[in-house]
Scaffold this motif. Structure first.
Motif, short mmCIF file in Angstrom:
data_model
loop_
_atom_site.label_atom_id
_atom_site.label_comp_id
_atom_site.label_asym_id
_atom_site.label_seq_id
_atom_site.Cartn_x
_atom_site.Cartn_y
_atom_site.Cartn_z
N ALA A 170 17.07 4.75 6.81
CA ALA A 170 16.02 4.48 5.82
C ALA A 170 16.08 5.49 4.69
N SER A 171 16.37 6.76 5.01
CA SER A 171 16.46 7.82 3.99
C SER A 171 17.65 7.59 3.06
N MET A 172 18.80 7.19 3.62
CA MET A 172 19.99 6.95 2.81
C MET A 172 19.79 5.76 1.88
N VAL A 210 18.74 3.66 -3.70
CA VAL A 210 17.89 2.85 -4.58
C VAL A 210 17.22 3.70 -5.65
N SER A 211 16.83 4.92 -5.28
CA SER A 211 16.05 5.76 -6.17
C SER A 211 16.79 6.15 -7.45
N VAL A 212 18.12 6.19 -7.40
CA VAL A 212 18.89 6.62 -8.57
C VAL A 212 18.71 5.68 -9.75
N GLY A 253 7.73 3.54 -1.01
CA GLY A 253 7.67 2.12 -0.66
C GLY A 253 8.95 1.64 -0.01
N VAL A 254 10.10 2.04 -0.58
CA VAL A 254 11.39 1.63 -0.01
C VAL A 254 11.61 2.27 1.35
N PHE A 255 11.30 3.56 1.46
CA PHE A 255 11.52 4.25 2.75
C PHE A 255 10.67 3.63 3.87
N ASP A 287 0.82 -1.21 0.00
CA ASP A 287 0.00 0.00 0.00
C ASP A 287 0.86 1.27 0.00
N ASP A 288 2.08 1.19 0.57
CA ASP A 288 2.98 2.35 0.53
C ASP A 288 3.39 2.67 -0.91
#
Length: 308
Positions: free
Chosen positions: A107-109, A114-116, A78-80, A7-8
């Motif tokens: 979690a932010s790092m 991953v986001s890149v 979702g990852v965070f 759901d995130d």
């Protein structure tokens, strides 16, 4: 150990779509300023784009990010959220344990790293499309005139053509042009995004509230966005220049070379180009993103409780 919660990801997609619609016009101005096209001030850039390209110019390249950034934002949230729960489960034995500052930072790092993988290609295509001040047909007619009738491909017809052209001319590495700068921007950037949001949300929310109000989410998200984007501006300038590079010729050999050339030709102030636009754009864009995320997440969870 807590399982992956989808759901995130869904709520992140909704928040991402809302952010693109709100923030794309100012994002176009920011990109034009940072790429070093000689617009001067933010106001002059806005006037020039409007005069030459009308209102449509501010929405160039929006169709691609509307889809792709929504997916990208889905991955980010979702990852965070899932990483934060995983850390809480590992450290406290309860995935719903309130996170500490260190938990949020880790979690932010992880999210920034991953986001890149998704965000690099998305940003590259968006920037290449935003940098076009002419249509594909106009650009080719002008180049034919200047090159004695020889047809030279000078513009992109759209996102798919842009990706195909980059792959053909620069290979797979071309799709990830500027990713190193993006990594240096996003890892600290997401720390200054999620951490202020979490603490501001708790601070603004009235005592006794189990969940933050829409106003608290909107305000905390907006302030966090302004902080994050404002502080990320220097590396965002480098990333934008690297990604805009290569359309006509390659000017920069990498992150260090881009920093060096930019500093020697324009001074220290070059790394703060678009700072105002970034901070101003960061507020409504992030406010819309967090509000869309939180409201859709609540709706999804209420529906799941109603229909187990």
């Amino acid at each position: 150990m807590g399982s992956l919660q989808l759901d995130d990801f869904v709520a992140g997609w909704v928040g991402g779509a809302a952010a693109v619609i709100v923030g794309h016009p100012l994002d176009t101005v920011k990109t034009r300023l940072q790429a070093g096209q000689g617009y001067g001030s933010t106001f002059n850039c806005v006037l020039t784009v409007y005069r030459n390209e009308s209102v449509v110019g501010f929405f160039k390249g929006m169709s691609f990010p509307l889809v792709s950034i929504a997916v990208y934002n889905s991955v980010v949230f979702g990852v965070f959220s899932n990483t934060q729960r995983l850390i809480s489960q590992h450290r406290y034995g309860n995935c719903n344990h309130p996170p500490t500052l260190m938990d949020l930072a880790l979690a932010s790092m992880a999210t920034g790293a991953v986001s890149v993988g998704i965000g690099g290609p998305v940003d590259l295509v968006k920037i290449r499309l935003q940098m076009q001040t002419q249509t594909f047909l106009e650009a080719n007619l002008n180049l034919k005139h200047r090159t004695g009738g020889v047809s030279v491909q000078a513009a992109y017809r759209g996102p798919v053509h842009c990706v195909g052209t980059i792959l053909r001319q620069e290979g797979v590495a071309g799709i990830y042009r500027g990713s190193s700068a993006m990594m240096l921007r996003d890892i600290p950037g997401y720390c200054l995004y999620f951490i202020p949001y979490t603490f501001l949300c708790g601070w603004i929310s009235p005592d006794g509230c189990l969940s933050p109000s829409p106003f608290s989410v909107w305000m905390a998200g907006g302030i966090a966005g302004a902080i994050s984007w404002g502080s990320a501006t220097p590396m965002d300038v480098v990333k934008s220049r690297l990604q805009a590079d290569g359309v006509s010729f390659n000017r920069y050999r990498g992150v260090i070379d881009c920093i060096s050339q930019s500093y020697h030709s324009e001074g220290l102030k070059v790394f703060f180009k678009g700072l105002t636009v970034n901070a101003v754009r960061g507020f409504p864009m992030s406010a819309a993103m967090f509000l869309g995320y939180e409201l859709s997440l609540r709706a999804l969870r209420e529906q799941a409780e109603t229909n187990p």
